[in-house]
Design an enzyme around this catalytic site. Structure first.
Site, PDB file in Angstrom:
ATOM      1  N   LYS A 164      16.610 -19.177  17.026  1.00 63.72           N
ATOM      2  CA  LYS A 164      17.637 -20.139  17.473  1.00 63.72           C
ATOM      3  C   LYS A 164      18.040 -19.880  18.918  1.00 63.72           C
ATOM      4  CE  LYS A 164      19.740 -21.269  12.978  1.00 63.72           C
ATOM      5  NZ  LYS A 164      19.206 -20.244  12.055  1.00 63.72           N
ATOM      6  N   CYS A 209      23.430 -25.699   6.521  1.00 56.41           N
ATOM      7  CA  CYS A 209      22.426 -25.054   7.360  1.00 56.41           C
ATOM      8  C   CYS A 209      21.409 -24.256   6.558  1.00 56.41           C
ATOM      9  CB  CYS A 209      23.114 -24.183   8.400  1.00 56.41           C
ATOM     10  SG  CYS A 209      24.305 -25.144   9.329  1.00 56.41           S
ATOM     11  N   PHE A 239      27.358 -23.610   5.519  1.00 54.11           N
ATOM     12  CA  PHE A 239      28.743 -23.921   5.140  1.00 54.11           C
ATOM     13  C   PHE A 239      28.755 -24.322   3.668  1.00 54.11           C
ATOM     14  CE2 PHE A 239      30.399 -25.482   9.575  1.00 54.11           C
ATOM     15  CZ  PHE A 239      30.490 -24.174   9.980  1.00 54.11           C
ATOM     16  N   HIS A 254      18.880 -15.710  10.346  1.00 58.06           N
ATOM     17  CA  HIS A 254      19.632 -16.962  10.503  1.00 58.06           C
ATOM     18  C   HIS A 254      20.313 -16.976  11.876  1.00 58.06           C
ATOM     19  CE1 HIS A 254      21.567 -20.615   9.232  1.00 58.06           C
ATOM     20  NE2 HIS A 254      22.760 -20.115   9.447  1.00 58.06           N
ATOM     21  N   HIS A 278      20.373 -24.586  17.066  1.00 57.47           N
ATOM     22  CA  HIS A 278      20.548 -24.571  15.609  1.00 57.47           C
ATOM     23  C   HIS A 278      20.249 -25.966  15.051  1.00 57.47           C
ATOM     24  CE1 HIS A 278      21.755 -23.787  11.673  1.00 57.47           C
ATOM     25  NE2 HIS A 278      22.977 -23.326  11.846  1.00 57.47           N
ATOM     26  N   GLU A 312      25.149 -10.732   9.142  1.00 63.07           N
ATOM     27  CA  GLU A 312      23.753 -10.752   8.692  1.00 63.07           C
ATOM     28  C   GLU A 312      23.078  -9.409   8.963  1.00 63.07           C
ATOM     29  OE1 GLU A 312      21.285 -13.742  10.490  1.00 63.07           O
ATOM     30  OE2 GLU A 312      19.724 -13.527   8.952  1.00 63.07           O
TER      31      GLU A 312
END
Lengths: 79, 408
Positions: B332, B163, B396, B303, B337, B314
């Site tokens: 998002k 991502c 990830f 994010h 996403h 975050e």
């Protein structure tokens, strides 16, 4: 099946696979030079033709099928 | 030390909110959700039956025969890249193709092609497998197609960092120009994996929202009721250009790509570091690289994927690296996403926030997490002069990327 019917069948395949205008498909036309069919699309054409006409077209034959007429003759002889 | 400046001269996107940048941005500012139900038959058996699907299907723009050779992720990368290219005005500028590079990545790649061809293999045998399979599923496919269409000869690159891909592809573009390997880089990300297998995989990780009865409210970063991300599809592409090159041709400049910070956690294959250590380092590196003061960063496109753990980590990282002054947005909440395209699309939103002096809203933030102690533009867009802004992307594998954009 007549040669004309086979040509029409090939034209349908060529339109589906490679976007060739069916009116451009004639026995004298070269797949690569006249109809712009590249090598990967030719593989698709062969597989679709095998299915449509109930024939087997081995890979070592494909290189001999330069024109639509060559393919028509091969399919005619096999079917 | 004198350094090569890099600016953004073109933008392109196709997203769940619109078929181009303008319609996507308008929808964002209006706070519209791109999330809807999955009505396909295959979705019935899945625990997750919602997604943010493209507003404009690629078949509306690419002819049928060409589309047979393109994975959906490749088709939309091409669409976004062509928009960005046209937007940049570089087409007729006499740019040397050997000075044009591409950096376009995907998080997952041509998975839908792989799975569709596997179905054919199982049902009809190997001879029926399409000869286009490999170029459609290879992870460098989108970048390669973009390079082919634009005639880019300075190298075609495809980073993969889940991502964080879209943002990392942009950071690579910055590096390429700074290193003198290109004058222009077409950079971004693409993703199109709305298919039962990736959905089942993410759902098995318990990473996705299962708010199936209320799709538009499912993506809710920082809200107490958040229960995972909503999968989206789309592509975002930026044209990055050496600043003096852009100036010499009188190009319209959106913003400066001032700096990038890229780190890795070396902690866990999927869990973010518990203190957000890698994210903090990425943000700090980006700020140092950009040579701006933390106080200049008045806006962050976070994010913020709407997952229980990641969202608040975050916040902690932003507080540690920047302080408590920036105004945050989580777009998002509207787009879902976009995985490998997320960092690219959100960079576009960050750039447009700078250009327009308005930051997009975070919708669905009805009941903020009690630990949310930073200012979020909730529900409605907010007018704000933005001299500099940050975009975060994490993936990830422990990838952390932070990008700083400044007013040109």
């Amino acid at each position: 099946m007549t040669r004309e019917e086979i040509t029409t069948g090939l034209a349908e395949i060529l339109e589906e696979v490679a976007g060739v205008n069916p009116e451009d498909v004639a026995e004298g036309k070269s797949f690569t030079d006249d109809l712009d069919v590249d090598s990967l699309s030719m593989v698709e054409v062969v597989v679709a033709a095998e299915e449509k006409f109930g024939v087997k077209i081995p890979d070592n034959e494909v290189q001999n099928l330069k024109t639509v007429g060559d393919a028509v003759s091969y399919i005619e002889a096999q079917s | 030390m004198s350094r090569i400046d890099v600016v953004v001269t073109g933008l392109g996107a196709t997203t769940p909110l619109g078929g181009d940048v303008a319609s996507t941005w308008d929808a964002m500012l209006a706070g519209r959700s791109g999330v809807g139900p999955l009505t396909q038959e295959w979705a019935e058996q899945l625990p997750v039956r919602i997604a943010a699907q493209l507003a404009v299907d690629p078949s509306e723009l690419i002819d049928r025969v060409k589309l047979r050779r393109l994975d959906r992720s490749e088709a939309i990368a091409l669409i976004a890249a062509q928009q960005a290219w046209a937007d940049s005005g570089l087409a007729d500028s006499g740019l040397d193709p050997e000075r044009l590079a591409v950096s376009v990545g995907s998080g997952i790649g041509g998975a839908t092609t792989l799975l569709a061809q596997d179905d054919i293999l199982e049902k009809s045998g190997p001879r029926r497998v399409s000869p286009h399979t490999v170029p459609m599923l290879m992870p460098n496919g989108p970048a390669a197609w973009v390079g082919l269409e634009l005639g880019a000869k300075a190298g075609v690159h495809s980073v993969a960092s889940a991502c964080a891909t879209g943002a990392e592809a942009i950071s690579l573009g910055l590096d390429l120009i700074r290193a003198g390997r290109a004058d222009v880089v077409v950079a971004g990300g693409t993703e199109a994996v709305i298919h039962p297998l990736p959905i089942a995989g993410f759902a098995s990780m318990r990473a996705m929202s299962t708010r199936n009865d209320d799709p538009e409210r499912a993506s809710r970063p920082w809200d107490k009721g958040r229960d995972g991300f909503v999968l989206g599809e789309g592509a975002g592409v930026l044209v990055l250009e050496r600043a003096d090159h852009a100036a010499a041709r009188g190009a319209r400049v959106y913003a400066r790509l001032a700096g990038a910070g890229v780190t890795s956690d070396a902690y866990d294959i999927v869990q973010p570091h518990a203190e957000g250590e890698g994210a903090i380092r990425a943000i700090r590196k980006a700020i140092v690289d950009a040579d701006v003061a933390t106080s200049d960063i008045v806006h962050v496109n976070a994010h913020a994927t709407s997952t229980p753990v990641g969202d608040m980590l975050e916040i902690g990282a932003l507080r540690a690296a920047l302080g408590d002054h920036p105004v945050l947005s989580a777009t998002k909440s509207m787009t879902g996403h976009l995985l490998g395209a997320a960092g690219a699309l959100e960079s576009i939103a960050t750039i447009l926030a700078i250009r327009d002096g308005v930051v997009p809203p975070t919708i669905n933030l009805d009941d903020p997490d009690e630990n949310l102690d930073l200012d979020v533009a909730a529900h409605k867009a907010r007018h704000l002069e933005v001299p500099a802004a940050l975009n975060n992307a994490f993936g990830f594998g422990g990838h952390n990327v932070a990008l700083v954009f400044t007013r040109a």
